[in-house]
Design a protein around this motif. Structure first.
Motif, PDB file in Angstrom:
ATOM      1  N   LEU A   1      -6.404  -7.052  -9.039  1.00  0.00           N
ATOM      2  CA  LEU A   1      -4.954  -6.880  -8.896  1.00  0.00           C
ATOM      3  C   LEU A   1      -4.427  -5.813  -9.844  1.00  0.00           C
ATOM      4  O   LEU A   1      -3.523  -5.035  -9.484  1.00  0.00           O
ATOM      5  CB  LEU A   1      -4.246  -8.211  -9.164  1.00  0.00           C
ATOM      6  CG  LEU A   1      -2.729  -8.233  -8.994  1.00  0.00           C
ATOM      7  CD1 LEU A   1      -2.357  -7.940  -7.542  1.00  0.00           C
ATOM      8  CD2 LEU A   1      -2.162  -9.578  -9.433  1.00  0.00           C
ATOM      9  N   ALA A   2      -5.016  -5.741 -11.055  1.00  0.00           N
ATOM     10  CA  ALA A   2      -4.594  -4.734 -12.025  1.00  0.00           C
ATOM     11  C   ALA A   2      -4.911  -3.326 -11.545  1.00  0.00           C
ATOM     12  O   ALA A   2      -4.235  -2.363 -11.930  1.00  0.00           O
ATOM     13  CB  ALA A   2      -5.273  -4.993 -13.375  1.00  0.00           C
ATOM     14  N   VAL A   3      -5.918  -3.192 -10.708  1.00  0.00           N
ATOM     15  CA  VAL A   3      -6.227  -1.890 -10.107  1.00  0.00           C
ATOM     16  C   VAL A   3      -5.324  -1.635  -8.904  1.00  0.00           C
ATOM     17  O   VAL A   3      -4.875  -0.510  -8.660  1.00  0.00           O
ATOM     18  CB  VAL A   3      -7.714  -1.823  -9.700  1.00  0.00           C
ATOM     19  CG1 VAL A   3      -8.010  -0.517  -8.979  1.00  0.00           C
ATOM     20  CG2 VAL A   3      -8.614  -1.969 -10.917  1.00  0.00           C
ATOM     21  N   ALA A   4      -5.033  -2.678  -8.140  1.00  0.00           N
ATOM     22  CA  ALA A   4      -4.266  -2.530  -6.894  1.00  0.00           C
ATOM     23  C   ALA A   4      -2.823  -2.104  -7.137  1.00  0.00           C
ATOM     24  O   ALA A   4      -2.286  -1.255  -6.409  1.00  0.00           O
ATOM     25  CB  ALA A   4      -4.303  -3.839  -6.105  1.00  0.00           C
ATOM     26  N   VAL A   5      -2.176  -2.671  -8.153  1.00  0.00           N
ATOM     27  CA  VAL A   5      -0.752  -2.402  -8.368  1.00  0.00           C
ATOM     28  C   VAL A   5      -0.491  -0.928  -8.720  1.00  0.00           C
ATOM     29  O   VAL A   5       0.333  -0.273  -8.066  1.00  0.00           O
ATOM     30  CB  VAL A   5      -0.189  -3.340  -9.454  1.00  0.00           C
ATOM     31  CG1 VAL A   5       1.233  -2.935  -9.831  1.00  0.00           C
ATOM     32  CG2 VAL A   5      -0.191  -4.774  -8.954  1.00  0.00           C
ATOM     33  N   PRO A   6      -1.158  -0.341  -9.727  1.00  0.00           N
ATOM     34  CA  PRO A   6      -0.914   1.091  -9.985  1.00  0.00           C
ATOM     35  C   PRO A   6      -1.369   1.994  -8.841  1.00  0.00           C
ATOM     36  O   PRO A   6      -0.789   3.055  -8.619  1.00  0.00           O
ATOM     37  CB  PRO A   6      -1.705   1.373 -11.269  1.00  0.00           C
ATOM     38  CG  PRO A   6      -2.656   0.264 -11.415  1.00  0.00           C
ATOM     39  CD  PRO A   6      -2.065  -0.920 -10.752  1.00  0.00           C
ATOM     40  N   THR A   7      -2.398   1.562  -8.092  1.00  0.00           N
ATOM     41  CA  THR A   7      -2.819   2.351  -6.927  1.00  0.00           C
ATOM     42  C   THR A   7      -1.705   2.389  -5.886  1.00  0.00           C
ATOM     43  O   THR A   7      -1.385   3.452  -5.331  1.00  0.00           O
ATOM     44  CB  THR A   7      -4.103   1.766  -6.319  1.00  0.00           C
ATOM     45  OG1 THR A   7      -5.139   1.755  -7.299  1.00  0.00           O
ATOM     46  CG2 THR A   7      -4.542   2.575  -5.120  1.00  0.00           C
ATOM     47  N   ALA A   8      -1.115   1.233  -5.604  1.00  0.00           N
ATOM     48  CA  ALA A   8      -0.002   1.184  -4.655  1.00  0.00           C
ATOM     49  C   ALA A   8       1.181   2.006  -5.155  1.00  0.00           C
ATOM     50  O   ALA A   8       1.857   2.694  -4.373  1.00  0.00           O
ATOM     51  CB  ALA A   8       0.426  -0.266  -4.425  1.00  0.00           C
ATOM     52  N   ALA A   9       1.426   1.940  -6.472  1.00  0.00           N
ATOM     53  CA  ALA A   9       2.523   2.728  -7.041  1.00  0.00           C
ATOM     54  C   ALA A   9       2.279   4.219  -6.875  1.00  0.00           C
ATOM     55  O   ALA A   9       3.206   4.982  -6.566  1.00  0.00           O
ATOM     56  CB  ALA A   9       2.694   2.385  -8.519  1.00  0.00           C
ATOM     57  N   MET A  10       1.029   4.649  -7.046  1.00  0.00           N
ATOM     58  CA  MET A  10       0.703   6.065  -6.870  1.00  0.00           C
ATOM     59  C   MET A  10       0.945   6.504  -5.428  1.00  0.00           C
ATOM     60  O   MET A  10       1.509   7.575  -5.172  1.00  0.00           O
ATOM     61  CB  MET A  10      -0.757   6.317  -7.259  1.00  0.00           C
ATOM     62  CG  MET A  10      -1.030   6.190  -8.752  1.00  0.00           C
ATOM     63  SD  MET A  10      -2.789   6.291  -9.161  1.00  0.00           S
ATOM     64  CE  MET A  10      -3.084   8.030  -8.903  1.00  0.00           C
ATOM     65  N   VAL A  11       0.547   5.675  -4.469  1.00  0.00           N
ATOM     66  CA  VAL A  11       0.756   6.013  -3.054  1.00  0.00           C
ATOM     67  C   VAL A  11       2.239   6.135  -2.753  1.00  0.00           C
ATOM     68  O   VAL A  11       2.688   7.085  -2.102  1.00  0.00           O
ATOM     69  CB  VAL A  11       0.092   4.961  -2.146  1.00  0.00           C
ATOM     70  CG1 VAL A  11       0.439   5.223  -0.676  1.00  0.00           C
ATOM     71  CG2 VAL A  11      -1.420   4.961  -2.326  1.00  0.00           C
ATOM     72  N   VAL A  12       3.027   5.173  -3.221  1.00  0.00           N
ATOM     73  CA  VAL A  12       4.471   5.180  -2.943  1.00  0.00           C
ATOM     74  C   VAL A  12       5.148   6.373  -3.604  1.00  0.00           C
ATOM     75  O   VAL A  12       5.962   7.078  -2.977  1.00  0.00           O
ATOM     76  CB  VAL A  12       5.106   3.860  -3.415  1.00  0.00           C
ATOM     77  CG1 VAL A  12       6.629   3.928  -3.317  1.00  0.00           C
ATOM     78  CG2 VAL A  12       4.586   2.692  -2.584  1.00  0.00           C
ATOM     79  N   LEU A  13       4.831   6.624  -4.875  1.00  0.00           N
ATOM     80  CA  LEU A  13       5.474   7.729  -5.587  1.00  0.00           C
ATOM     81  C   LEU A  13       5.101   9.071  -4.980  1.00  0.00           C
ATOM     82  O   LEU A  13       5.958   9.953  -4.822  1.00  0.00           O
ATOM     83  CB  LEU A  13       5.084   7.687  -7.069  1.00  0.00           C
ATOM     84  CG  LEU A  13       5.705   6.563  -7.893  1.00  0.00           C
ATOM     85  CD1 LEU A  13       5.123   6.539  -9.291  1.00  0.00           C
ATOM     86  CD2 LEU A  13       7.217   6.705  -7.970  1.00  0.00           C
TER      87      LEU A  13
ATOM     88  N   ALA B   1      18.579   6.967   3.436  1.00  0.00           N
ATOM     89  CA  ALA B   1      17.534   6.287   2.669  1.00  0.00           C
ATOM     90  C   ALA B   1      16.599   7.312   2.053  1.00  0.00           C
ATOM     91  O   ALA B   1      16.556   8.473   2.472  1.00  0.00           O
ATOM     92  CB  ALA B   1      16.748   5.333   3.570  1.00  0.00           C
ATOM     93  N   TYR B   2      15.858   6.876   1.047  1.00  0.00           N
ATOM     94  CA  TYR B   2      14.922   7.778   0.371  1.00  0.00           C
ATOM     95  C   TYR B   2      13.864   8.257   1.368  1.00  0.00           C
ATOM     96  O   TYR B   2      13.228   7.447   2.048  1.00  0.00           O
ATOM     97  CB  TYR B   2      14.245   7.064  -0.795  1.00  0.00           C
ATOM     98  CG  TYR B   2      15.129   6.933  -2.004  1.00  0.00           C
ATOM     99  CD1 TYR B   2      15.253   7.984  -2.907  1.00  0.00           C
ATOM    100  CD2 TYR B   2      15.849   5.767  -2.240  1.00  0.00           C
ATOM    101  CE1 TYR B   2      16.069   7.866  -4.024  1.00  0.00           C
ATOM    102  CE2 TYR B   2      16.673   5.647  -3.350  1.00  0.00           C
ATOM    103  CZ  TYR B   2      16.778   6.701  -4.236  1.00  0.00           C
ATOM    104  OH  TYR B   2      17.601   6.589  -5.322  1.00  0.00           O
ATOM    105  N   PRO B   3      13.655   9.559   1.448  1.00  0.00           N
ATOM    106  CA  PRO B   3      12.661  10.081   2.395  1.00  0.00           C
ATOM    107  C   PRO B   3      11.256   9.913   1.853  1.00  0.00           C
ATOM    108  O   PRO B   3      11.006  10.066   0.655  1.00  0.00           O
ATOM    109  CB  PRO B   3      13.035  11.565   2.509  1.00  0.00           C
ATOM    110  CG  PRO B   3      13.638  11.889   1.171  1.00  0.00           C
ATOM    111  CD  PRO B   3      14.345  10.635   0.711  1.00  0.00           C
ATOM    112  N   VAL B   4      10.313   9.596   2.725  1.00  0.00           N
ATOM    113  CA  VAL B   4       8.908   9.459   2.338  1.00  0.00           C
ATOM    114  C   VAL B   4       8.036  10.106   3.405  1.00  0.00           C
ATOM    115  O   VAL B   4       8.421  10.187   4.577  1.00  0.00           O
ATOM    116  CB  VAL B   4       8.484   7.979   2.149  1.00  0.00           C
ATOM    117  CG1 VAL B   4       9.228   7.326   1.009  1.00  0.00           C
ATOM    118  CG2 VAL B   4       8.692   7.189   3.434  1.00  0.00           C
ATOM    119  N   ARG B   5       6.865  10.547   2.991  1.00  0.00           N
ATOM    120  CA  ARG B   5       5.861  11.056   3.929  1.00  0.00           C
ATOM    121  C   ARG B   5       4.480  10.873   3.307  1.00  0.00           C
ATOM    122  O   ARG B   5       4.227  11.356   2.209  1.00  0.00           O
ATOM    123  CB  ARG B   5       6.080  12.534   4.259  1.00  0.00           C
ATOM    124  CG  ARG B   5       5.059  13.085   5.258  1.00  0.00           C
ATOM    125  CD  ARG B   5       5.468  14.454   5.756  1.00  0.00           C
ATOM    126  NE  ARG B   5       5.426  15.448   4.698  1.00  0.00           N
ATOM    127  CZ  ARG B   5       4.350  16.183   4.412  1.00  0.00           C
ATOM    128  NH1 ARG B   5       3.228  16.013   5.090  1.00  0.00           N
ATOM    129  NH2 ARG B   5       4.395  17.085   3.450  1.00  0.00           N
TER     130      ARG B   5
END
Length: 405
Positions: A33-45, A371-375
């Motif tokens: 989980l500690a690996v998953a959370v920052p990974t997800a944050a990197m994808v979103v950012l 809304a905030y744009p994402v791609r």
């Protein structure tokens, strides 16, 4: 069985088999989980930055010239028929527009505003889609012999312009050579003054419509003492032609005295800052990942302690210390891969949900988007998929080597 396959087989058995202490399972899940959370944050950012970059490019794409030609030395240059003919003869060039722009003081019904006055010719509407930006009135810089202006929304708000009222918009600009001695002796001013009626308002973004006013080319030339001269030429590219190749052909035709820029090069510093910011966000996420991945140290330590009997059995069967170390390193890599996969799935899911449903709106009046744009970009996902397991592999290897000494 090959040694590498045997290492992976034993590592999977150790990872997914029943542990002698339940806390080891919990620690392994926490580590993933500690690996998953920052990974997800990197994808979103990364996806948000891609969306903002696309939005920025689309805004400036509407107003910036597709290919801009300016003088290497000086603010303006003569635009004679020969130069225009040479430019039009370049393969891939569709339209050529003349632009003369400079700062000026605008006055309307007692209110003043300093901004950029852009004088354009009749081909401008074919090079820049200005008509699609109109929010009030119409894009018509001439009505017969009558000269008219189209102002930006921010300029209109600053000056209180109402296109329904027949009040003139007056511009003041310094004379190029200053007042002549005779004119100065008679009390003449050191500036040019020109007036015309505003008939339309265009809206884009605060940095553009809060600064620019569009006027006829001849009006701008009189205002800025640029008779027969322009500050730039704009070129549109025919469909089916590569813009970069057309840009190179123009540079070859005109020579080194002219600066040829595409849309990116016209705002190069802005786009460079965006790239630096994205790189900075990546480094911050990597630091967070490093801190979070330290849970992998405790996980591997607990796994090694829990599997002491298994280690003794492997050594009794002739396994070397290097083989045993590889087993636990691969175990750490498996935990990292599970966390990376879960984080990427979570990050992609959140990004796509924001893209299609606009979960997080942008608050504020007069916003261009709701809304905030994402791609999501595959190249970003590839970087994350490689960098996260690589970092955790290095941590696992150092941990196992130090513990099993």
């Amino acid at each position: 069985m090959k040694p590498s396959k045997l290492v992976r087989f034993i590592a999977r058995r150790y990872l997914f088999s029943r542990k002698s202490h339940a806390v080891v399972n919990i620690i392994s899940c926490v580590s993933a989980l500690a690996v998953a959370v920052p990974t997800a944050a990197m994808v979103v950012l990364f996806s948000v930055y891609n969306g903002l970059d696309d939005l920025l490019r689309s805004l400036y794409r509407n107003f910036d010239l597709p290919i801009k030609i300016s003088a290497v030395e000086g603010k303006s240059f003569p635009a004679d028929s020969l130069l225009l003919a040479r430019l039009s003869s370049v393969e891939g060039v569709q339209y050529v527009t003349q632009v003369a722009e400079e700062n000026a003081l605008a006055e309307y019904r007692g209110r003043q505003h300093i901004g950029m006055v852009r004088g354009v010719d009749s081909f401008y509407r074919h090079v820049v889609p200005i008509e699609s930006m109109m929010s009030m009135g119409e894009y018509a810089l001439r009505l017969g012999d009558l000269e008219q202006a189209v102002v930006g929304m921010g300029v209109a708000y600053s000056l209180g312009i109402n296109v329904q009222m027949f009040d003139k918009l007056t511009f003041y600009a310094p004379r190029a050579e200053g007042p002549s001695p005779a004119l100065a002796w008679l009390g003449g001013a050191a500036y040019n003054r020109q007036s015309l009626f505003p008939v339309g308002v265009f809206s884009l973004d605060a940095d553009t419509d809060g600064v620019y006013t569009l006027v006829p080319l001849e009006f701008a030339r009189r205002l800025f003492d640029m008779e027969g001269r322009v500050t730039s030429l704009g070129v549109s590219v025919q469909s089916g032609y590569d813009a970069d190749r057309v840009q190179k052909r123009i540079a070859e035709e005109l020579g080194p005295d002219y600066r040829i820029q595409n849309r990116y090069q016209q705002k190069e510093s802005l786009y460079r800052i965006m790239k630096y910011e994205k790189a900075g966000i990546f480094l911050i996420c990597v630091l967070v990942l490093l801190v979070a991945s330290l849970t992998l140290v405790s996980t591997l330590m607990m796994l090694i302690i829990d599997k002491q009997l298994g280690i003794f059995t492997l050594r009794s069967m002739g396994a070397s210390d290097g083989f045993v170390r590889k087993v636990f390193v691969v175990q750490g890599v498996y935990i990292a891969l599970i966390g990376t996969a879960a984080g990427m799935v979570l990050g992609i899911g959140l990004s796509l949900a924001q893209q299609y449903f606009g979960l997080i709106p942008i608050e504020g009046p007069n916003m261009l988007i709701d809304a905030y744009p994402v791609r999501v970009k595959w190249s970003d996902l590839a970087v994350i998929a490689v960098s996260v397991p690589a970092i955790d592999y290095a941590i696992a290897r150092l941990t196992v080597r130090s513990i099993m000494k």
